[in-house]
Design a protein around this motif. Structure first.
Motif, PDB file in Angstrom:
ATOM      1  N   GLN A 108       0.825  -1.208   0.000  1.00  0.00           N
ATOM      2  CA  GLN A 108       0.000   0.000   0.000  1.00  0.00           C
ATOM      3  C   GLN A 108       0.861   1.260   0.000  1.00  0.00           C
ATOM      4  OE1 GLN A 108      -3.933   0.346   2.341  1.00  0.00           O
ATOM      5  NE2 GLN A 108      -2.382   1.041   3.760  1.00  0.00           N
ATOM      6  N   ASP A 109       1.986   1.233   0.722  1.00  0.00           N
ATOM      7  CA  ASP A 109       2.856   2.410   0.792  1.00  0.00           C
ATOM      8  C   ASP A 109       3.381   2.777  -0.593  1.00  0.00           C
ATOM      9  OD1 ASP A 109       2.440   2.583   3.462  1.00  0.00           O
ATOM     10  OD2 ASP A 109       4.323   1.619   4.052  1.00  0.00           O
ATOM     11  N   MET A 110       3.726   1.765  -1.401  1.00  0.00           N
ATOM     12  CA  MET A 110       4.206   2.048  -2.763  1.00  0.00           C
ATOM     13  C   MET A 110       3.102   2.707  -3.590  1.00  0.00           C
ATOM     14  SD  MET A 110       6.165  -1.511  -3.642  1.00  0.00           S
ATOM     15  CE  MET A 110       7.445  -2.177  -2.574  1.00  0.00           C
ATOM     16  N   MET A 111       1.894   2.172  -3.505  1.00  0.00           N
ATOM     17  CA  MET A 111       0.778   2.719  -4.280  1.00  0.00           C
ATOM     18  C   MET A 111       0.458   4.145  -3.818  1.00  0.00           C
ATOM     19  SD  MET A 111      -3.098   1.246  -4.688  1.00  0.00           S
ATOM     20  CE  MET A 111      -3.623   1.708  -3.034  1.00  0.00           C
ATOM     21  N   PHE A 112       0.398   4.375  -2.509  1.00  0.00           N
ATOM     22  CA  PHE A 112       0.101   5.718  -2.003  1.00  0.00           C
ATOM     23  C   PHE A 112       1.173   6.715  -2.445  1.00  0.00           C
ATOM     24  CE2 PHE A 112      -2.557   4.162   1.865  1.00  0.00           C
ATOM     25  CZ  PHE A 112      -3.639   3.997   1.028  1.00  0.00           C
ATOM     26  N   GLY A 113       2.435   6.290  -2.453  1.00  0.00           N
ATOM     27  CA  GLY A 113       3.510   7.189  -2.864  1.00  0.00           C
ATOM     28  C   GLY A 113       3.304   7.657  -4.298  1.00  0.00           C
ATOM     29  N   ALA A 114       2.942   6.725  -5.181  1.00  0.00           N
ATOM     30  CA  ALA A 114       2.730   7.079  -6.590  1.00  0.00           C
ATOM     31  C   ALA A 114       1.522   8.005  -6.739  1.00  0.00           C
ATOM     32  CB  ALA A 114       2.530   5.805  -7.411  1.00  0.00           C
ATOM     33  N   TYR A 115       0.429   7.715  -6.021  1.00  0.00           N
ATOM     34  CA  TYR A 115      -0.758   8.572  -6.132  1.00  0.00           C
ATOM     35  C   TYR A 115      -0.560   9.918  -5.439  1.00  0.00           C
ATOM     36  CZ  TYR A 115      -3.984   5.763  -8.771  1.00  0.00           C
ATOM     37  OH  TYR A 115      -4.596   5.101  -9.811  1.00  0.00           O
ATOM     38  N   ARG A 116       0.269   9.957  -4.396  1.00  0.00           N
ATOM     39  CA  ARG A 116       0.543  11.253  -3.748  1.00  0.00           C
ATOM     40  C   ARG A 116       1.196  12.207  -4.743  1.00  0.00           C
ATOM     41  NH1 ARG A 116       2.350   9.383   0.405  1.00  0.00           N
ATOM     42  NH2 ARG A 116       0.547   9.729   1.737  1.00  0.00           N
ATOM     43  N   GLU A 117       2.158  11.689  -5.474  1.00  0.00           N
ATOM     44  CA  GLU A 117       2.826  12.515  -6.491  1.00  0.00           C
ATOM     45  C   GLU A 117       1.825  12.984  -7.551  1.00  0.00           C
ATOM     46  OE1 GLU A 117       5.554  11.668 -10.353  1.00  0.00           O
ATOM     47  OE2 GLU A 117       5.705  10.258  -8.697  1.00  0.00           O
ATOM     48  N   LEU A 118       0.973  12.067  -7.979  1.00  0.00           N
ATOM     49  CA  LEU A 118      -0.012  12.381  -9.020  1.00  0.00           C
ATOM     50  C   LEU A 118      -1.036  13.406  -8.527  1.00  0.00           C
ATOM     51  CD1 LEU A 118      -1.499   9.605 -11.262  1.00  0.00           C
ATOM     52  CD2 LEU A 118      -2.961  11.350 -10.314  1.00  0.00           C
ATOM     53  N   TYR A 119      -1.549  13.231  -7.311  1.00  0.00           N
ATOM     54  CA  TYR A 119      -2.526  14.167  -6.743  1.00  0.00           C
ATOM     55  C   TYR A 119      -1.903  15.555  -6.537  1.00  0.00           C
ATOM     56  CZ  TYR A 119      -6.421  10.948  -5.775  1.00  0.00           C
ATOM     57  OH  TYR A 119      -7.491  10.090  -5.890  1.00  0.00           O
ATOM     58  N   GLN A 120      -0.690  15.575  -6.011  1.00  0.00           N
ATOM     59  CA  GLN A 120      -0.056  16.882  -5.745  1.00  0.00           C
ATOM     60  C   GLN A 120       0.102  17.665  -7.045  1.00  0.00           C
ATOM     61  OE1 GLN A 120       3.544  15.714  -3.693  1.00  0.00           O
ATOM     62  NE2 GLN A 120       2.584  15.808  -1.676  1.00  0.00           N
ATOM     63  N   ARG A 121       0.510  16.970  -8.099  1.00  0.00           N
ATOM     64  CA  ARG A 121       0.702  17.643  -9.382  1.00  0.00           C
ATOM     65  C   ARG A 121      -0.640  18.159  -9.936  1.00  0.00           C
ATOM     66  NH1 ARG A 121       3.922  14.103 -11.614  1.00  0.00           N
ATOM     67  NH2 ARG A 121       2.352  12.908 -12.741  1.00  0.00           N
ATOM     68  N   SER A 122      -1.669  17.339  -9.852  1.00  0.00           N
ATOM     69  CA  SER A 122      -2.967  17.719 -10.407  1.00  0.00           C
ATOM     70  C   SER A 122      -3.625  18.823  -9.578  1.00  0.00           C
ATOM     71  CB  SER A 122      -3.890  16.495 -10.453  1.00  0.00           C
ATOM     72  OG  SER A 122      -3.353  15.520 -11.307  1.00  0.00           O
ATOM     73  N   LEU A 123      -3.529  18.735  -8.251  1.00  0.00           N
ATOM     74  CA  LEU A 123      -4.125  19.773  -7.402  1.00  0.00           C
ATOM     75  C   LEU A 123      -3.429  21.110  -7.614  1.00  0.00           C
ATOM     76  CD1 LEU A 123      -4.646  17.667  -4.157  1.00  0.00           C
ATOM     77  CD2 LEU A 123      -6.444  18.589  -5.628  1.00  0.00           C
ATOM     78  N   GLN A 124      -2.117  21.086  -7.784  1.00  0.00           N
ATOM     79  CA  GLN A 124      -1.379  22.323  -8.046  1.00  0.00           C
ATOM     80  C   GLN A 124      -1.794  22.911  -9.391  1.00  0.00           C
ATOM     81  OE1 GLN A 124       0.775  24.006  -5.953  1.00  0.00           O
ATOM     82  NE2 GLN A 124       0.455  25.579  -7.535  1.00  0.00           N
ATOM     83  N   SER A 125      -1.957  22.033 -10.375  1.00  0.00           N
ATOM     84  CA  SER A 125      -2.380  22.494 -11.700  1.00  0.00           C
ATOM     85  C   SER A 125      -3.774  23.124 -11.638  1.00  0.00           C
ATOM     86  CB  SER A 125      -2.378  21.311 -12.679  1.00  0.00           C
ATOM     87  OG  SER A 125      -2.862  21.708 -13.925  1.00  0.00           O
ATOM     88  N   GLY A 126      -4.670  22.492 -10.834  1.00  0.00           N
ATOM     89  CA  GLY A 126      -6.010  23.053 -10.664  1.00  0.00           C
ATOM     90  C   GLY A 126      -5.957  24.415  -9.997  1.00  0.00           C
ATOM     91  N   GLN A 127      -5.036  24.560  -9.030  1.00  0.00           N
ATOM     92  CA  GLN A 127      -4.876  25.848  -8.339  1.00  0.00           C
ATOM     93  C   GLN A 127      -4.356  26.908  -9.308  1.00  0.00           C
ATOM     94  OE1 GLN A 127      -2.629  25.382  -4.757  1.00  0.00           O
ATOM     95  NE2 GLN A 127      -3.150  27.388  -3.980  1.00  0.00           N
ATOM     96  N   ASP A 128      -3.420  26.506 -10.170  1.00  0.00           N
ATOM     97  CA  ASP A 128      -2.886  27.453 -11.159  1.00  0.00           C
ATOM     98  C   ASP A 128      -3.976  27.894 -12.126  1.00  0.00           C
ATOM     99  OD1 ASP A 128      -0.474  27.082  -9.948  1.00  0.00           O
ATOM    100  OD2 ASP A 128       0.313  25.697 -11.458  1.00  0.00           O
TER     101      ASP A 128
END
Length: 516
Positions: free
Chosen positions: A481-501
């Motif tokens: 689960q830690d591996m999967m969460f790490g990959a999705y954390r990166e993906l979410y952070q990038r997308s949320l930042q893009s939405g904020q921009d």
């Protein structure tokens, strides 16, 4: 905003478990849920309690209002129907290797969506009841339909397209979100594409199975789609017109979602390549395997007895795609050679009661009423210590969590050669394969092969323990689960930042519309 078609929180199973896992894994993120189902009576009460970080849930049913309550006569707008005709021509001429082809289609769709609002020139009543709609359908039938029944053509087109108006209405009214995450293509993916067009905010697509492929399996198995050709008109090499029409419809929805998505996630490489083949831009695709809660499940190993339990367990919904019948038929051979053996079928039976009834009848007909137990939905933490083998007899899967959960709990598996099952049991890379086989893989719909593989493991303790060790090593190294969460954390952070921009560029910063 999670866009969920026929899954969490109203349906239990692998994808729903994954959605629940993702929401709980990111307590710092606030999630909204938009559930899309067929009809309210197809679902009961929610199967999952909503995690605390879910701040919004709305449900929509795309086949809820099929009967007209009030018909208003209208002629229909000629220009709007010309736009519709041009859109259909673009779908027919679509070239997925040409970006301009997709952009032209999106532009055309963008012009039509506002017309679909209630009271617009192409609103739902216009589609259902106007004179121009009737004329357009009749003309399309004469030009394209190879089935002799106009009545069936008429109703197929109406039932197929009416959800598009429902989803356009949902898109107009959905509360704002910083990014959208759809868990399939299909209707949810189409809604995601509309939200991307409407807001400019990022869209993430995570596909567990390949939606279009699974719909094709459903369509080929379905009996409600009619073929009205007579014996002289039928050609065995041709798919019946209405079946092909449904397939083209879902393929078109899939392409729109792929092209609109900023990030496209598959569970394993074969599915990623299939996404690219179906129209996903390769540079936006990636693999993120499922991961399981290793600390929790590994504790279950201590609860196991030294003796291998003579229990073969299928954990999943009792539905045709799981091919439960093959498992039951295999049990006749297993019990003949290993009388202590039992089959447990742990999953809900309410999704397809007719199929579940046939499974019960087969078990009774084979004299296995005392040996095949239908348990309904069960908690895997209570089941795993009591079973000797996880059995997966499906005709289609992606990366089934149940195999990984079994490995973590110390239970080998026999699975059909679908999805990533071979990868999970025998390994993917040379390093992975060196860990050994965590069970066995057999062909689909082969009860004798399934029985032989299960018996070979259950009656040979040395082989069974070697498979157990391989499964534990594989899941600990590659599927946590830690591996999967790490990959999705990166993906979410990038997308949320893009939405904020996107919000900053629009000069209208987004504020959460939900009090919490």
């Amino acid at each position: 905003m999670l866009l969920l078609e026929g899954t969490f929180p109203y349906v239990s199973g692998g994808v729903s478990s994954w959605v629940n896992q993702i929401i709980k894994g990111f307590p710092e993120i606030r999630f909204g849920l938009c559930f899309i189902g067929s009809r309210p009576e197809d679902y009961g009460t929610p199967k999952y309690a909503l995690p605390d970080n879910v701040v919004h849930l709305e449900t929509h049913f795309i086949h809820e209002h099929l009967s007209a309550t009030q018909v208003v006569r209208s002629r229909g707008d000629a220009e709007a129907f010309e736009r519709v005709d041009e859109l259909h021509a673009m779908f027919r001429a679509y070239d997925r290797t040409d970006a301009s082809s997709h952009q032209a289609l999106v532009n055309q769709l963008g012009e039509l969506i506002p017309l679909m609002a209630d009271g617009g020139k192409m609103d739902q009543d216009t589609f259902l009841f106007s004179k121009r709609s009737w004329d357009y359908l009749a003309s399309q039938y004469r030009i394209f339909c190879t089935d002799p029944s106009f009545v069936d053509y008429f109703w197929t087109v109406r039932i197929m397209h009416q959800p598009v108006w429902t989803l356009a209405r949902v898109a107009r009214q959905l509360i704002p979100a910083r990014c959208y995450h759809t868990i399939s293509t299909g209707y949810a993916g189409f809604l995601g594409a509309l939200m991307k067009m409407q807001t400019g905010r990022p869209l993430i697509l995570s596909e567990h199975g390949i939606y279009t492929k699974e719909r094709k399996i459903d369509l080929f198995q379905s009996e409600w789609i009619r073929d009205n050709r007579n014996v002289f008109e039928k050609d065995a090499s041709q798919i019946p017109y209405f079946r092909e029409m449904w397939i083209r419809f879902f393929e078109a929805l899939g392409r729109l979602c792929y092209q609109a998505s900023n990030e496209i996630v598959a569970l394993y490489e074969t599915n990623r390549l299939r996404q690219v083949q179906d129209g996903a831009p390769a540079e936006r695709t990636r693999n993120i395997p499922n991961g399981i809660d290793l600390p929790r499940l590994s504790k279950l190993r201590a609860l196991r007895s030294e003796k291998i339990p003579p229990v073969l367990c299928l954990l999943g919904r009792v539905v045709p795609i799981k091919d439960v019948k093959t498992f039951i038929r295999a049990m006749r051979t297993v019990v003949n050679q290993y009388p202590e053996a039992e089959a447990w079928i742990a999953g809900p039976e309410d999704e397809d009661p007719a199929y579940a009834g046939e499974c019960h009848a087969i078990a009774e007909g084979l004299g296995l009423s005392e040996k095949v137990r239908f348990l309904g939905f069960q908690k895997i933490d209570e089941l795993m210590p009591k079973i000797g083998l996880v059995v997966l007899s499906s005709i289609s899967e992606a990366l089934p969590l149940v195999l990984l959960e079994g490995f973590a709990a110390g239970v080998p598996a026999v699975a059909t050669d679908v999805g990533s099952c071979r990868q999970l049991i025998h390994g993917l890379t040379e390093e992975d394969k060196a860990l050994g086989a965590a069970g066995d893989v057999v062909g689909i719909a082969q009860p004798q092969a399934l029985a032989d593989a299960a018996l070979a493991l259950l009656t040979d303790p040395a082989r069974w323990y070697a498979a157990q060790a391989a499964g534990i090593a594989r899941v600990e190294r590659y599927y946590t689960q830690d591996m999967m969460f790490g990959a999705y954390r990166e993906l979410y952070q990038r997308s949320l930042q893009s939405g904020q921009d996107t919000d900053a560029a629009s000069g209208q910063p987004l504020r959460c519309p939900v009090r919490h």
